[in-house]
Design an enzyme around this catalytic site. Structure first.
Site, PDB file in Angstrom:
ATOM      1  CG  ASP A  16      81.306 113.658  54.314  1.00  0.00           C
ATOM      2  OD1 ASP A  16      80.894 113.691  55.491  1.00  0.00           O
ATOM      3  OD2 ASP A  16      80.554 113.402  53.355  1.00  0.00           O
ATOM      4  N   GLY A  17      82.877 111.619  56.226  1.00  0.00           N
ATOM      5  CA  GLY A  17      82.921 110.191  56.488  1.00  0.00           C
ATOM      6  C   GLY A  17      81.600 109.548  56.141  1.00  0.00           C
ATOM      7  CD  GLU A  59      81.551 112.845  59.087  1.00  0.00           C
ATOM      8  OE1 GLU A  59      82.449 113.642  58.765  1.00  0.00           O
ATOM      9  OE2 GLU A  59      80.417 112.838  58.546  1.00  0.00           O
ATOM     10  CG  ASP A  89      79.360 116.739  56.889  1.00  0.00           C
ATOM     11  OD1 ASP A  89      79.980 116.026  57.709  1.00  0.00           O
ATOM     12  OD2 ASP A  89      78.945 116.305  55.789  1.00  0.00           O
ATOM     13  CG  HIS A 146      74.765 115.157  52.379  1.00  0.00           C
ATOM     14  ND1 HIS A 146      75.815 114.519  51.738  1.00  0.00           N
ATOM     15  CD2 HIS A 146      74.628 114.546  53.579  1.00  0.00           C
ATOM     16  CE1 HIS A 146      76.279 113.552  52.523  1.00  0.00           C
ATOM     17  NE2 HIS A 146      75.587 113.553  53.639  1.00  0.00           N
ATOM     18  CG  ASP A 156      78.765 112.342  50.098  1.00  0.00           C
ATOM     19  OD1 ASP A 156      78.543 111.735  51.161  1.00  0.00           O
ATOM     20  OD2 ASP A 156      78.107 112.149  49.063  1.00  0.00           O
TER      21      ASP A 156
END
Length: 268
Positions: A16-17, A59, A89, A146, A156
């Site tokens: 995740d970024g 990301e 994601d 999320h 995250d």
């Protein structure tokens, strides 16, 4: 609930970024699950930050660092025998890695019109070089961000912590060790179960999004040398943490949020 299956040569990588502004301060997070030389499953958490970046760059950087983590760990011959299962994601990363990149390469990393470079060309070229040099076999999976998925939620937390705290590299504890031990923690208990939902993390995120980053602060929480304090104003908090190399701080938007931040800091 069907857990992820891990074969002998499978590596699972959640990424995740995050960026605070676009561009702005940014961070990335990675949770990698893999077999060691004895076939025992291990977990590595990775994190990093940049002062001026974008969400898409973070990301993409997470995926690159997820691969780099295994360069040298496995031999050049071995690494090509493993399958990297990415759980991202970001549609930008997934579509870029599985479709767009082929056209970009043919067009010398320029857009279809050939008049300008592909955005984030440096990172896309780096990813392509890693994949080609080490003959990386990959499978790409798009998951909902999320949504309470444990691997995504943990990435995250890592990404946003690094984005928010310039001292996170010293202060934030990233896990490295056995999968069985990791699964005994709150963060890792359902890491291999995509159907399991970390409702607590999901609810907290919804509350933060609903209130917005500009919401009135309930308090500010700081930690210096392990000592946690709350402050009524940012000025008080800033005076305490400014110039302290191992300080952490966050704004809370409610009493429950304040308690959550204190609990988070106590784990560091």
């Amino acid at each position: 609930m069907k857990p992820l299956s891990i074969k002998d040569k499978d590596i699972i990588i959640f990424t995740d970024g995050s960026s605070r502004g676009n561009p702005g301060r940014g961070g990335y997070g990675v949770v990698a699950i893999y077999p060691n030389a004895h076939g025992e499953m291990q977990v590595d958490e990775l994190g990093g930050r940049e002062d001026l970046t974008t969400n898409n760059r973070m990301e993409l950087k997470a995926v690159i660092e997820g691969i780099r983590n295994f360069v040298g760990y496995y031999s050049a011959l071995e690494i090509g025998q493993y399958t990297f299962n990415f759980y991202v994601d970001s549609k930008y990363v997934l579509q870029g890695a599985t479709a767009w990149i082929h056209g970009w390469k043919k067009n010398n990393w320029t857009t279809a019109g050939g008049k300008e470079d592909v955005k984030n060309r440096d990172l896309w070229e780096e990813l392509d070089s890693l994949m080609s040099t080490y003959k990386i076999r990959s499978k790409w999976n798009l998951i909902e961000g999320h949504a309470g998925i444990f691997g995504n939620e943990r990435c995250d937390v890592i990404a946003t912590t690094y984005a928010d705290d310039v001292n996170a590299v010293q202060n934030f504890k990233l896990y490295t060790g056995s999968l069985s031990v990791y699964q005994a923690t709150e963060e890792g208990r359902d890491i291999l179960n995509l159907d399991a939902v970390n409702q607590d993390a999901k609810d907290k995120l919804k509350a933060r999004k609903k209130s917005g980053s500009s919401a009135t602060a309930f308090s500010y929480v700081s930690m210096v040398d392990g000592d946690i304090q709350t402050h009524a104003t940012w000025k008080e908090c800033e005076a305490r943490v400014k110039g302290k190399s191992r300080a952490r701080f966050k704004k809370s938007i409610s009493k429950s949020d304040e308690d959550s931040i204190k609990s988070e800091f106590k784990k560091v």
